[in-house]
Design a protein around this motif. Structure first.
Motif, PDB file in Angstrom:
ATOM      1  N   GLU A  88       0.610  -1.331  -0.272  1.00 61.97           N
ATOM      2  CA  GLU A  88       0.051  -0.240   0.210  1.00 61.97           C
ATOM      3  C   GLU A  88       0.975   1.498   0.113  1.00 61.97           C
ATOM      4  O   GLU A  88       0.515   1.988  -0.456  1.00 61.97           O
ATOM      5  N   ASP A  89       1.733   1.026   0.364  1.00 65.73           N
ATOM      6  CA  ASP A  89       2.851   2.960   0.598  1.00 65.73           C
ATOM      7  C   ASP A  89       3.569   2.887  -0.644  1.00 65.73           C
ATOM      8  O   ASP A  89       4.191   3.743  -0.688  1.00 65.73           O
ATOM      9  N   PHE A  90       3.626   1.999  -1.523  1.00 67.64           N
ATOM     10  CA  PHE A  90       4.360   1.945  -2.706  1.00 67.64           C
ATOM     11  C   PHE A  90       3.196   2.676  -3.746  1.00 67.64           C
ATOM     12  O   PHE A  90       3.067   2.415  -5.617  1.00 67.64           O
ATOM     13  N   VAL A  91       1.296   2.863  -3.156  1.00 64.78           N
ATOM     14  CA  VAL A  91       1.028   3.458  -4.161  1.00 64.78           C
ATOM     15  C   VAL A  91       0.987   4.518  -4.342  1.00 64.78           C
ATOM     16  O   VAL A  91       0.220   5.103  -2.337  1.00 64.78           O
ATOM     17  N   LEU A  92       1.160   5.649  -4.934  1.00 69.15           N
ATOM     18  CA  LEU A  92       0.844   6.983  -4.148  1.00 69.15           C
ATOM     19  C   LEU A  92      -0.044   7.742  -4.861  1.00 69.15           C
ATOM     20  O   LEU A  92      -0.699   7.512  -6.466  1.00 69.15           O
ATOM     21  N   THR A  93      -0.856   8.178  -4.165  1.00 68.59           N
ATOM     22  CA  THR A  93      -2.929   9.112  -5.213  1.00 68.59           C
ATOM     23  C   THR A  93      -2.556  10.753  -5.325  1.00 68.59           C
ATOM     24  O   THR A  93      -1.948  11.519  -4.057  1.00 68.59           O
ATOM     25  N   VAL A  94      -2.506  11.416  -6.695  1.00 67.69           N
ATOM     26  CA  VAL A  94      -1.935  12.465  -6.277  1.00 67.69           C
ATOM     27  C   VAL A  94      -2.627  13.006  -7.255  1.00 67.69           C
ATOM     28  O   VAL A  94      -3.769  12.101  -8.044  1.00 67.69           O
ATOM     29  N   ASN A  95      -3.348  14.498  -7.019  1.00 64.29           N
ATOM     30  CA  ASN A  95      -3.774  15.306  -8.482  1.00 64.29           C
ATOM     31  C   ASN A  95      -3.423  15.088  -9.961  1.00 64.29           C
ATOM     32  O   ASN A  95      -2.019  15.175 -10.028  1.00 64.29           O
ATOM     33  N   ALA A  96      -4.472  15.617 -10.612  1.00 66.87           N
ATOM     34  CA  ALA A  96      -3.670  15.201 -12.033  1.00 66.87           C
ATOM     35  C   ALA A  96      -3.224  16.057 -13.064  1.00 66.87           C
ATOM     36  O   ALA A  96      -3.151  16.803 -14.145  1.00 66.87           O
ATOM     37  N   ASP A  97      -2.342  16.533 -12.138  1.00 67.29           N
ATOM     38  CA  ASP A  97      -1.650  17.943 -12.382  1.00 67.29           C
ATOM     39  C   ASP A  97       0.065  17.735 -12.100  1.00 67.29           C
ATOM     40  O   ASP A  97       0.527  16.803 -10.652  1.00 67.29           O
ATOM     41  N   TYR A  98       0.694  18.183 -13.102  1.00 67.73           N
ATOM     42  CA  TYR A  98       2.879  18.803 -12.439  1.00 67.73           C
ATOM     43  C   TYR A  98       2.936  18.231 -10.999  1.00 67.73           C
ATOM     44  O   TYR A  98       4.032  18.417 -10.911  1.00 67.73           O
ATOM     45  N   ASP A  99       2.849  19.742 -10.615  1.00 63.89           N
ATOM     46  CA  ASP A  99       3.143  20.487  -9.404  1.00 63.89           C
ATOM     47  C   ASP A  99       2.953  19.644  -8.174  1.00 63.89           C
ATOM     48  O   ASP A  99       3.428  19.040  -7.051  1.00 63.89           O
ATOM     49  N   SER A 100       1.562  18.801  -7.845  1.00 64.58           N
ATOM     50  CA  SER A 100       1.003  17.961  -7.363  1.00 64.58           C
ATOM     51  C   SER A 100       1.739  16.752  -7.222  1.00 64.58           C
ATOM     52  O   SER A 100       2.495  15.935  -6.095  1.00 64.58           O
ATOM     53  N   ALA A 101       1.977  16.115  -8.906  1.00 69.93           N
ATOM     54  CA  ALA A 101       3.158  15.385  -8.696  1.00 69.93           C
ATOM     55  C   ALA A 101       4.640  15.377  -7.841  1.00 69.93           C
ATOM     56  O   ALA A 101       4.961  14.305  -7.205  1.00 69.93           O
ATOM     57  N   TYR A 102       5.325  17.073  -8.640  1.00 69.47           N
ATOM     58  CA  TYR A 102       5.841  16.762  -8.133  1.00 69.47           C
ATOM     59  C   TYR A 102       6.599  17.068  -6.935  1.00 69.47           C
ATOM     60  O   TYR A 102       7.369  16.254  -5.898  1.00 69.47           O
ATOM     61  N   LEU A 125       2.407  13.288 -15.810  1.00 68.08           N
ATOM     62  CA  LEU A 125       3.308  13.404 -14.006  1.00 68.08           C
ATOM     63  C   LEU A 125       4.380  12.377 -14.009  1.00 68.08           C
ATOM     64  O   LEU A 125       5.027  12.783 -13.164  1.00 68.08           O
ATOM     65  N   THR A 126       4.488  11.068 -15.157  1.00 69.44           N
ATOM     66  CA  THR A 126       6.151  10.605 -15.290  1.00 69.44           C
ATOM     67  C   THR A 126       6.936  12.493 -15.957  1.00 69.44           C
ATOM     68  O   THR A 126       7.981  12.236 -14.993  1.00 69.44           O
ATOM     69  N   LEU A 127       6.365  13.513 -16.060  1.00 66.59           N
ATOM     70  CA  LEU A 127       7.381  14.081 -16.907  1.00 66.59           C
ATOM     71  C   LEU A 127       8.398  14.988 -14.856  1.00 66.59           C
ATOM     72  O   LEU A 127       9.301  15.154 -14.928  1.00 66.59           O
ATOM     73  N   ALA A 128       6.564  15.056 -13.922  1.00 65.63           N
ATOM     74  CA  ALA A 128       7.324  15.457 -12.671  1.00 65.63           C
ATOM     75  C   ALA A 128       8.128  14.350 -12.421  1.00 65.63           C
ATOM     76  O   ALA A 128       8.753  15.222 -11.141  1.00 65.63           O
ATOM     77  N   VAL A 129       7.245  13.421 -11.908  1.00 64.30           N
ATOM     78  CA  VAL A 129       8.360  12.446 -10.955  1.00 64.30           C
ATOM     79  C   VAL A 129      10.011  12.050 -11.203  1.00 64.30           C
ATOM     80  O   VAL A 129      10.776  12.266 -10.625  1.00 64.30           O
ATOM     81  N   VAL A 130       9.756  12.056 -12.408  1.00 62.87           N
ATOM     82  CA  VAL A 130      11.310  12.478 -13.504  1.00 62.87           C
ATOM     83  C   VAL A 130      11.782  13.566 -12.824  1.00 62.87           C
ATOM     84  O   VAL A 130      12.896  13.081 -12.976  1.00 62.87           O
ATOM     85  N   ASN A 131      11.578  14.412 -12.963  1.00 68.78           N
ATOM     86  CA  ASN A 131      12.319  15.691 -12.588  1.00 68.78           C
ATOM     87  C   ASN A 131      13.022  15.636 -10.931  1.00 68.78           C
ATOM     88  O   ASN A 131      13.292  16.047 -11.153  1.00 68.78           O
TER      89      ASN A 131
END
Length: 265
Positions: A88-102, A125-131
């Motif tokens: 469960e701790d490997f599932v991160l729920t975020v809003n569908a925008d760049y800043d939220s994922a970052y 969201l992938t771009l935000a995560v990678v950055n």
């Protein structure tokens, strides 16, 4: 984004042909016309792609919408098939925008240091995560593998180029128009659910799992000023003797140790 029964009933009563294109879950009301990509299969394919490269500690970044629930369930299915525990701790729920994922990555960096791969359920969201990972000193794919979802072209112009689960957009559009014409001309008004299978685009952001080099977060570290001054002084002396290939080596702790040993310090 959920099925709206009242809207569906209204459109049906006034006789407007309509089809639900994308964003319908597997458990959507069946007496409707749907053309969609199989989000469950998308999550499954993403996880399988990572598992096939030896990854077992896989984080997924998702959103609180029904199609994302299907993607997460597909991810869980793939883990289960390979007897990999679902965390469960490997599932991160975020809003569908760049800043939220970052911000989510910044807040949960210790989890990403545990993982060897990430399945992000949206290319934006992938771009935000990678950055965010890069800003924390974690490189893709050297330190961690990443796969996104949607198959957007922007994944090919990002560096590194990003693997992604793509949806057959052209086929979805063609089938939707064709089906609408059928309904409008009353050739076939029986509700149908047309679900197409997504596919994986491989661009290089997923590599074989191997022992990761230790990634370090960009956090200020206390410095012993006296020791640093001593190192710089001794290394400048070494520079004057021609023992350095680059002035950047002046600040290397290894070069200080070499010179101190040579001088008996």
């Amino acid at each position: 984004r959920q099925f709206d029964q009242e809207l569906h009933q209204y459109l049906t009563e006034i006789g407007i042909p309509h089809i639900y294109l994308l964003h319908c879950s597997r458990n959507c009301y069946q007496a409707v016309n749907i053309v969609d990509s199989d989000n469950y299969a998308g999550g499954y394919l993403a996880a399988q792609h990572l598992i096939s490269h030896g990854h077992e500690k896989i984080i997924t970044v998702t959103c609180p919408w029904r199609e994302y629930e299907d993607r997460t369930n597909g991810y869980r299915h793939a883990l289960s098939e390979h007897n990999i525990p679902y965390r469960e701790d490997f599932v991160l729920t975020v809003n569908a925008d760049y800043d939220s994922a970052y911000r989510a990555v910044q807040k949960n960096l210790p989890r990403f240091f545990q993982a060897t791969a990430v399945y992000v359920q949206s290319d934006i969201l992938t771009l935000a995560v990678v950055n965010a990972l890069l800003d924390a000193g974690v490189h893709v794919p050297e330190d961690i593998s990443v796969i996104g979802s949607d198959g957007y072209e922007l994944g090919s112009i990002h560096r590194p180029q990003l693997d992604s689960v793509a949806h057959p957009i052209s086929e979805l559009v063609e089938l939707t128009v064709s089906r609408l014409i059928e309904i409008a001309e009353k050739k076939n008004t029986t509700p149908r659910q047309i679900i197409l299978r997504p596919y994986v685009i491989k661009r290089g952001s997923v590599t074989q799992n191997k022992k990761r080099r230790t990634a370090t977060m960009n956090i200020p570290i206390p410095v012993d000023t006296q020791e640093l001054n001593t190192r710089i002084k001794l290394n400048l002396q070494r520079l004057s003797t021609g023992d350095y290939y680059s002035i950047a080596d002046i600040f290397s702790p290894q070069s200080y140790d070499w010179y101190a040993d040579k001088e008996g310090r």
